[in-house]
Write an enzyme that holds these catalytic residues in place. Sequence first.
Site, short mmCIF file in Angstrom:
data_model
loop_
_atom_site.label_atom_id
_atom_site.label_comp_id
_atom_site.label_asym_id
_atom_site.label_seq_id
_atom_site.Cartn_x
_atom_site.Cartn_y
_atom_site.Cartn_z
N ASP A 18 64.35 -14.06 -52.14
CA ASP A 18 62.93 -14.57 -52.15
C ASP A 18 62.74 -14.75 -53.62
O ASP A 18 62.61 -13.89 -54.77
CB ASP A 18 61.79 -13.53 -50.62
CG ASP A 18 60.68 -14.09 -50.61
OD1 ASP A 18 60.83 -14.96 -51.35
OD2 ASP A 18 59.43 -13.22 -51.08
N MET A 19 61.17 -15.45 -53.24
CA MET A 19 61.13 -15.73 -54.85
C MET A 19 59.53 -14.55 -55.26
O MET A 19 59.73 -13.80 -55.87
CB MET A 19 60.42 -17.38 -55.42
CG MET A 19 60.16 -16.94 -56.83
SD MET A 19 59.60 -19.44 -56.08
CE MET A 19 57.51 -19.27 -55.93
#
Length: 233
Positions: A18-19
């Site tokens: 995920d960022m």
Amino acid sequence: MVFRNPTEERQGFGCIFDMDGVLIDSYRAHFESWRMIAAEEGLPITEPQFARTFGRTSREIIAALWGEKTCDEAKIADLDRRKEAAFRDLIREDFPIMPGARELLDELRAHGFLLAIGSSGPPENVALTLERLGRQSLFSAVVTGMDVTRGKPDPQVFLLAAERLGLAPERCVVIEDAPAGIQAAHAAGAKAVGLASTGRTHQDLAAADLVVDHLHELSPALLRTLISPRLHG
């Protein structure tokens, strides 16, 4: 960037990041950009309200916080665009890289992991983050909010990331900071590591296979063991 979509699945292992809240500590920048737009529009927002929605798409947050006041699709699109532009301005000014992010990416690739991004964020946000990280070449696949029709906890984003890596989801581990992301990873068939970054607690991420406070706690050997304990136990 070249995306791989082979007809046969590879062996090996993948790590899907995920960022927001994982590669960048974006909690404050997201909250501040929402606060700015809310003030301009005379709409209410508190930090507890934001914290409950953090990790969802901008449109989902608008619907959750201001659904009765923003029924017009054009208005929703305008708020979405302005908020994300404000967010990018903030992180350009002060890029909040997560401690240990570059080191972990380098180490995983050096040990043969295939890397992907699986984010609900818009492609402009992901592109800016990758540029500032300076590690674009390490990623074999990138999935953004524009690539999917269903947000987390639906597993679509991680299923697509694994497909683009050419790996079965069961050969992947997802690093996430949100309960919905942990749920999505498991629904995809992947293992999940919860990162207790800003705004998250171990209790929030208790459903993960492993919860850590810092990326420095992770290593290729640990993630391989998490994915396939019978091979590496």
